[in-house]
Design a protein around this motif. Structure first.
Motif, PDB file in Angstrom:
ATOM      1  N   PRO A  55       0.822  -1.208   0.000  1.00 46.89           N
ATOM      2  CA  PRO A  55       0.000   0.000   0.000  1.00 46.89           C
ATOM      3  C   PRO A  55       0.863   1.268   0.000  1.00 46.89           C
ATOM      4  N   ASN A  56       0.419   2.274  -0.719  1.00 45.73           N
ATOM      5  CA  ASN A  56       1.091   3.582  -0.781  1.00 45.73           C
ATOM      6  C   ASN A  56       2.517   3.512  -1.324  1.00 45.73           C
ATOM      7  N   PHE A  57       2.816   2.470  -2.082  1.00 46.13           N
ATOM      8  CA  PHE A  57       4.172   2.291  -2.608  1.00 46.13           C
ATOM      9  C   PHE A  57       4.613   3.476  -3.447  1.00 46.13           C
ATOM     10  N   THR A  58       3.736   3.956  -4.308  1.00 48.34           N
ATOM     11  CA  THR A  58       4.135   5.026  -5.222  1.00 48.34           C
ATOM     12  C   THR A  58       4.383   6.349  -4.515  1.00 48.34           C
ATOM     13  N   ARG A  59       3.871   6.498  -3.313  1.00 49.78           N
ATOM     14  CA  ARG A  59       4.121   7.728  -2.555  1.00 49.78           C
ATOM     15  C   ARG A  59       5.611   7.890  -2.283  1.00 49.78           C
ATOM     16  N   HIS A  60       6.288   6.774  -2.020  1.00 48.67           N
ATOM     17  CA  HIS A  60       7.696   6.834  -1.653  1.00 48.67           C
ATOM     18  C   HIS A  60       8.627   6.182  -2.668  1.00 48.67           C
ATOM     19  N   ASN A  61       8.112   5.264  -3.459  1.00 41.62           N
ATOM     20  CA  ASN A  61       8.968   4.503  -4.354  1.00 41.62           C
ATOM     21  C   ASN A  61       8.474   4.513  -5.794  1.00 41.62           C
ATOM     22  N   GLY A  62       7.666   5.460  -6.158  1.00 42.46           N
ATOM     23  CA  GLY A  62       7.112   5.481  -7.503  1.00 42.46           C
ATOM     24  C   GLY A  62       8.094   6.009  -8.538  1.00 42.46           C
ATOM     25  N   MET A  63       7.593   6.264  -9.705  1.00 40.74           N
ATOM     26  CA  MET A  63       8.430   6.712 -10.815  1.00 40.74           C
ATOM     27  C   MET A  63       9.137   8.032 -10.527  1.00 40.74           C
ATOM     28  N   SER A  64       8.478   8.955  -9.841  1.00 45.92           N
ATOM     29  CA  SER A  64       9.152  10.228  -9.559  1.00 45.92           C
ATOM     30  C   SER A  64      10.323  10.011  -8.620  1.00 45.92           C
ATOM     31  N   ALA A  65      10.175   9.122  -7.649  1.00 51.70           N
ATOM     32  CA  ALA A  65      11.282   8.811  -6.752  1.00 51.70           C
ATOM     33  C   ALA A  65      12.401   8.128  -7.528  1.00 51.70           C
ATOM     34  N   LYS A  66      12.035   7.215  -8.417  1.00 56.64           N
ATOM     35  CA  LYS A  66      13.044   6.538  -9.238  1.00 56.64           C
ATOM     36  C   LYS A  66      13.748   7.539 -10.149  1.00 56.64           C
ATOM     37  N   ARG A  67      12.994   8.445 -10.713  1.00 59.74           N
ATOM     38  CA  ARG A  67      13.583   9.455 -11.599  1.00 59.74           C
ATOM     39  C   ARG A  67      14.589  10.317 -10.834  1.00 59.74           C
ATOM     40  N   ARG A  68      14.241  10.736  -9.624  1.00 55.02           N
ATOM     41  CA  ARG A  68      15.164  11.536  -8.808  1.00 55.02           C
ATOM     42  C   ARG A  68      16.439  10.752  -8.517  1.00 55.02           C
ATOM     43  N   LEU A  69      16.295   9.480  -8.171  1.00 51.12           N
ATOM     44  CA  LEU A  69      17.453   8.652  -7.889  1.00 51.12           C
ATOM     45  C   LEU A  69      18.323   8.486  -9.127  1.00 51.12           C
ATOM     46  N   LEU A  70      17.707   8.169 -10.259  1.00 47.25           N
ATOM     47  CA  LEU A  70      18.472   7.986 -11.496  1.00 47.25           C
ATOM     48  C   LEU A  70      19.165   9.276 -11.914  1.00 47.25           C
ATOM     49  N   ASP A  71      18.485  10.410 -11.763  1.00 51.13           N
ATOM     50  CA  ASP A  71      19.105  11.701 -12.085  1.00 51.13           C
ATOM     51  C   ASP A  71      20.317  11.958 -11.192  1.00 51.13           C
ATOM     52  N   ALA A  72      20.175  11.668  -9.913  1.00 54.81           N
ATOM     53  CA  ALA A  72      21.287  11.876  -8.985  1.00 54.81           C
ATOM     54  C   ALA A  72      22.456  10.955  -9.329  1.00 54.81           C
ATOM     55  N   GLU A  73      22.155   9.698  -9.671  1.00 56.41           N
ATOM     56  CA  GLU A  73      23.218   8.763 -10.047  1.00 56.41           C
ATOM     57  C   GLU A  73      23.902   9.204 -11.341  1.00 56.41           C
ATOM     58  N   ARG A  74      23.125   9.701 -12.283  1.00 51.16           N
ATOM     59  CA  ARG A  74      23.679  10.174 -13.555  1.00 51.16           C
ATOM     60  C   ARG A  74      24.603  11.378 -13.322  1.00 51.16           C
ATOM     61  N   GLN A  75      24.160  12.305 -12.491  1.00 49.57           N
ATOM     62  CA  GLN A  75      24.975  13.472 -12.174  1.00 49.57           C
ATOM     63  C   GLN A  75      26.278  13.064 -11.482  1.00 49.57           C
ATOM     64  N   GLN A  76      26.179  12.112 -10.553  1.00 48.26           N
ATOM     65  CA  GLN A  76      27.376  11.652  -9.851  1.00 48.26           C
ATOM     66  C   GLN A  76      28.344  10.980 -10.822  1.00 48.26           C
ATOM     67  N   ALA A  77      27.819  10.194 -11.744  1.00 46.91           N
ATOM     68  CA  ALA A  77      28.676   9.540 -12.743  1.00 46.91           C
ATOM     69  C   ALA A  77      29.388  10.581 -13.607  1.00 46.91           C
ATOM     70  N   ARG A  78      28.701  11.652 -13.981  1.00 50.26           N
ATOM     71  CA  ARG A  78      29.334  12.728 -14.751  1.00 50.26           C
ATOM     72  C   ARG A  78      30.451  13.404 -13.965  1.00 50.26           C
ATOM     73  N   ARG A  79      30.160  13.670 -12.679  1.00 50.98           N
ATOM     74  CA  ARG A  79      31.186  14.288 -11.833  1.00 50.98           C
ATOM     75  C   ARG A  79      32.401  13.361 -11.687  1.00 50.98           C
ATOM     76  N   ASP A  80      32.148  12.067 -11.494  1.00 53.81           N
ATOM     77  CA  ASP A  80      33.234  11.115 -11.344  1.00 53.81           C
ATOM     78  C   ASP A  80      34.067  11.024 -12.625  1.00 53.81           C
ATOM     79  N   LYS A  81      33.400  11.103 -13.762  1.00 59.52           N
ATOM     80  CA  LYS A  81      34.082  11.010 -15.042  1.00 59.52           C
ATOM     81  C   LYS A  81      35.008  12.207 -15.261  1.00 59.52           C
ATOM     82  N   LYS A  82      34.550  13.381 -14.837  1.00 58.82           N
ATOM     83  CA  LYS A  82      35.339  14.608 -14.996  1.00 58.82           C
ATOM     84  C   LYS A  82      36.552  14.637 -14.062  1.00 58.82           C
ATOM     85  N   ALA A  83      36.429  13.971 -12.936  1.00 60.74           N
ATOM     86  CA  ALA A  83      37.517  14.014 -11.925  1.00 60.74           C
ATOM     87  C   ALA A  83      38.718  13.178 -12.306  1.00 60.74           C
TER      88      ALA A  83
END
Length: 83
Positions: A55-83
């Motif tokens: 119950p209420n899974f999408t409130r905390h683990n839905g697509m918007s939460a996944k999108r935020r996580l993936l965006d953060a991981e993508r940004q971190q990978a870019r920063r790591d690549k530049k370093a």
């Protein structure tokens, strides 16, 4: 154990429904007998003949939460690549 469960569930579903998964399966996933029963008792898990419903899974683990996580991981990978 709950973090392990939520991480697993997030990999399995986008809407909180996981077909064919029973309480024994959830107990095995986290390595704790009675874990699923506790989830049912507090209203965080529902099991029926189709499988598991969170119950209420999408409130905390839905697509918007996944999108935020993936965006953060993508940004971190870019920063790591530049370093």
């Amino acid at each position: 154990m709950w973090m392990e469960f939520w991480s697993w569930a997030d990999d399995q579903t986008v809407n909180g429904s996981i077909r064919g998964v029973g309480a024994d399966d959830v107990d095995a996933i986290v390595g704790q007998v009675g874990f699923a029963r506790t989830g049912v008792d507090v209203g965080w898990l529902i099991f029926d003949d189709r499988g598991l419903l969170i119950p209420n899974f999408t409130r905390h683990n839905g697509m918007s939460a996944k999108r935020r996580l993936l965006d953060a991981e993508r940004q971190q990978a870019r920063r790591d690549k530049k370093a």
